[in-house]
Design a protein around this motif. Structure first.
Motif, PDB file in Angstrom:
ATOM      1  N   ALA A 192     -20.801 -26.522  12.269  1.00 40.07           N
ATOM      2  CA  ALA A 192     -21.481 -26.354  10.985  1.00 40.07           C
ATOM      3  C   ALA A 192     -21.767 -27.708  10.343  1.00 40.07           C
ATOM      4  CB  ALA A 192     -20.630 -25.493  10.054  1.00 40.07           C
ATOM      5  N   GLN A 193     -20.800 -28.630  10.425  1.00 36.32           N
ATOM      6  CA  GLN A 193     -20.999 -29.961   9.859  1.00 36.32           C
ATOM      7  C   GLN A 193     -22.090 -30.727  10.594  1.00 36.32           C
ATOM      8  OE1 GLN A 193     -19.570 -31.709   7.167  1.00 36.32           O
ATOM      9  NE2 GLN A 193     -18.988 -29.632   6.580  1.00 36.32           N
ATOM     10  N   GLU A 194     -22.112 -30.607  11.899  1.00 34.05           N
ATOM     11  CA  GLU A 194     -23.111 -31.327  12.695  1.00 34.05           C
ATOM     12  C   GLU A 194     -24.530 -30.884  12.348  1.00 34.05           C
ATOM     13  OE1 GLU A 194     -21.678 -30.532  16.602  1.00 34.05           O
ATOM     14  OE2 GLU A 194     -20.368 -32.299  16.640  1.00 34.05           O
ATOM     15  N   LYS A 195     -24.674 -29.640  11.895  1.00 32.40           N
ATOM     16  CA  LYS A 195     -25.991 -29.128  11.529  1.00 32.40           C
ATOM     17  C   LYS A 195     -26.463 -29.678  10.189  1.00 32.40           C
ATOM     18  CE  LYS A 195     -25.637 -24.742  14.046  1.00 32.40           C
ATOM     19  NZ  LYS A 195     -25.525 -23.261  13.909  1.00 32.40           N
ATOM     20  N   THR A 196     -25.521 -30.068   9.330  1.00 25.61           N
ATOM     21  CA  THR A 196     -25.897 -30.505   7.985  1.00 25.61           C
ATOM     22  C   THR A 196     -25.836 -32.015   7.790  1.00 25.61           C
ATOM     23  OG1 THR A 196     -23.624 -30.196   7.186  1.00 25.61           O
ATOM     24  CG2 THR A 196     -25.128 -28.325   6.983  1.00 25.61           C
ATOM     25  N   LEU A 197     -25.002 -32.706   8.553  1.00 30.03           N
ATOM     26  CA  LEU A 197     -24.899 -34.153   8.382  1.00 30.03           C
ATOM     27  C   LEU A 197     -26.175 -34.848   8.844  1.00 30.03           C
ATOM     28  CD1 LEU A 197     -21.261 -34.833   9.664  1.00 30.03           C
ATOM     29  CD2 LEU A 197     -22.079 -35.009   7.304  1.00 30.03           C
ATOM     30  N   PRO A 198     -26.678 -35.806   8.086  1.00 28.64           N
ATOM     31  CA  PRO A 198     -27.876 -36.540   8.506  1.00 28.64           C
ATOM     32  C   PRO A 198     -27.732 -37.201   9.869  1.00 28.64           C
ATOM     33  CG  PRO A 198     -27.449 -36.952   6.198  1.00 28.64           C
ATOM     34  CD  PRO A 198     -26.265 -36.181   6.711  1.00 28.64           C
ATOM     35  N   VAL A 232     -22.357 -37.284   4.322  1.00 31.82           N
ATOM     36  CA  VAL A 232     -21.911 -35.974   3.858  1.00 31.82           C
ATOM     37  C   VAL A 232     -22.356 -35.686   2.425  1.00 31.82           C
ATOM     38  CG1 VAL A 232     -19.676 -36.769   2.975  1.00 31.82           C
ATOM     39  CG2 VAL A 232     -19.906 -34.414   3.806  1.00 31.82           C
ATOM     40  N   ALA A 235     -28.259 -34.682   0.644  1.00 35.64           N
ATOM     41  CA  ALA A 235     -28.950 -33.417   0.913  1.00 35.64           C
ATOM     42  C   ALA A 235     -30.011 -33.701   1.967  1.00 35.64           C
ATOM     43  CB  ALA A 235     -29.582 -32.871  -0.372  1.00 35.64           C
ATOM     44  N   SER A 236     -29.706 -33.378   3.200  1.00 36.91           N
ATOM     45  CA  SER A 236     -30.583 -33.782   4.295  1.00 36.91           C
ATOM     46  C   SER A 236     -31.630 -32.722   4.624  1.00 36.91           C
ATOM     47  CB  SER A 236     -29.762 -34.041   5.545  1.00 36.91           C
ATOM     48  OG  SER A 236     -29.172 -32.862   6.027  1.00 36.91           O
ATOM     49  N   GLY A 237     -31.395 -31.487   4.233  1.00 35.23           N
ATOM     50  CA  GLY A 237     -32.337 -30.432   4.585  1.00 35.23           C
ATOM     51  C   GLY A 237     -32.228 -29.998   6.025  1.00 35.23           C
ATOM     52  N   ARG A 238     -31.193 -30.450   6.734  1.00 35.77           N
ATOM     53  CA  ARG A 238     -31.047 -30.081   8.132  1.00 35.77           C
ATOM     54  C   ARG A 238     -30.628 -28.626   8.253  1.00 35.77           C
ATOM     55  NH1 ARG A 238     -30.279 -33.922  12.154  1.00 35.77           N
ATOM     56  NH2 ARG A 238     -28.752 -32.597  13.137  1.00 35.77           N
TER      57      ARG A 238
END
Length: 238
Positions: A192-198, A232, A235-238
């Protein structure tokens, strides 16, 4: 960069970020001393880096005071004690666990730094955590512990000058600490983190160690908190 002739003390150096930091300092030529509670892991790290190990429970003020009665002096002190107690949803947060988290990290870090002052001649680097400034559900307690430490960095840098005081604030880093978390839960959280971290991945202990080395050895940096968190807070939008 050469640290030949310099001594570094890494407290919490038997595993994870602490061990990676001790190894990096040793690679730069420093004489490295590590402390921790697990004799087996301490010995393994000390043997690998050619350093010296001392078994020490850093949460015991008397043991810490006794350790620093030795006449040894250090150019760099790195405080890498783990203390993740106090995590969980606020509505059901175990406040006794949070108190224990403060004892194991906040109070332990401060007690060590205070006891070490007569033996230091260069820098102190605290290991905090990105939870101090993030807005991640379930981390209010951790934010309180690490935020309290980070709030002290600037005033300490002024009060203790010319000793330099900084902190490195890691995000989620792949270390043996996560072995205590059920594998399925850990893998799901990492994914889940890998999907959101830039940066698109979890961090490595060696990357945090590089930041510690930078702050410890750059004589023109003090009162700083350096994030090594993969973005972290963005807000990357990933």
């Amino acid at each position: 960069m050469s640290l030949t002739g310099q001594r570094a003390l890494v407290m919490g150096g038997s595993s994870g970020i602490g061990a990676a930091t001790a190894e990096l300092f040793a690679q730069q030529g420093a004489d490295v001393v590590i402390t921790g509670r697990d004799e087996t892991r301490l010995a393994a790290v000390a043997d690998r880096i050619g350093g010296t190990a001392h078994r020490l429970d850093a949460t015991d003020p008397d043991l810490v005071a006794g350790f620093f009665t030795a006449p040894d002096e250090y150019d760099h002190l790195v405080l890498a004690l783990s203390g993740a107690a106090g995590a969980g949803p606020f509505a059901t947060l175990d406040l006794s666990a949070l108190r224990d988290g403060f004892e194991r990290k906040f109070w332990a870090h401060l007690g060590i730094a205070q006891a070490a002052l007569p033996r230091l001649r260069g820098s102190i680097t605290f290991l905090t955590a990105a939870s101090a400034r993030a807005a991640l559900p379930g981390t209010a307690g951790l934010a309180a512990i690490n935020g309290a430490l980070e709030a002290m960095i600037r005033p300490l840098a002024v009060e203790l000058a010319p000793l330099r005081v900084n902190a490195v604030s890691p995000g989620i880093i792949r270390t043996p600490w996560w072995d205590q978390v059920p594998e399925a839960v850990r893998d799901e959280m990492f994914a889940a983190q890998e999907k959101t971290l830039p940066v698109g991945r979890i961090g490595a202990a060696g990357e945090v160690a590089q930041a510690v080395l930078t702050l410890a050895t750059n004589g023109f940096v003090t009162g700083s908190v350096l994030e090594v968190a993969g973005g972290v807070h963005l807000a990357s939008g990933r």
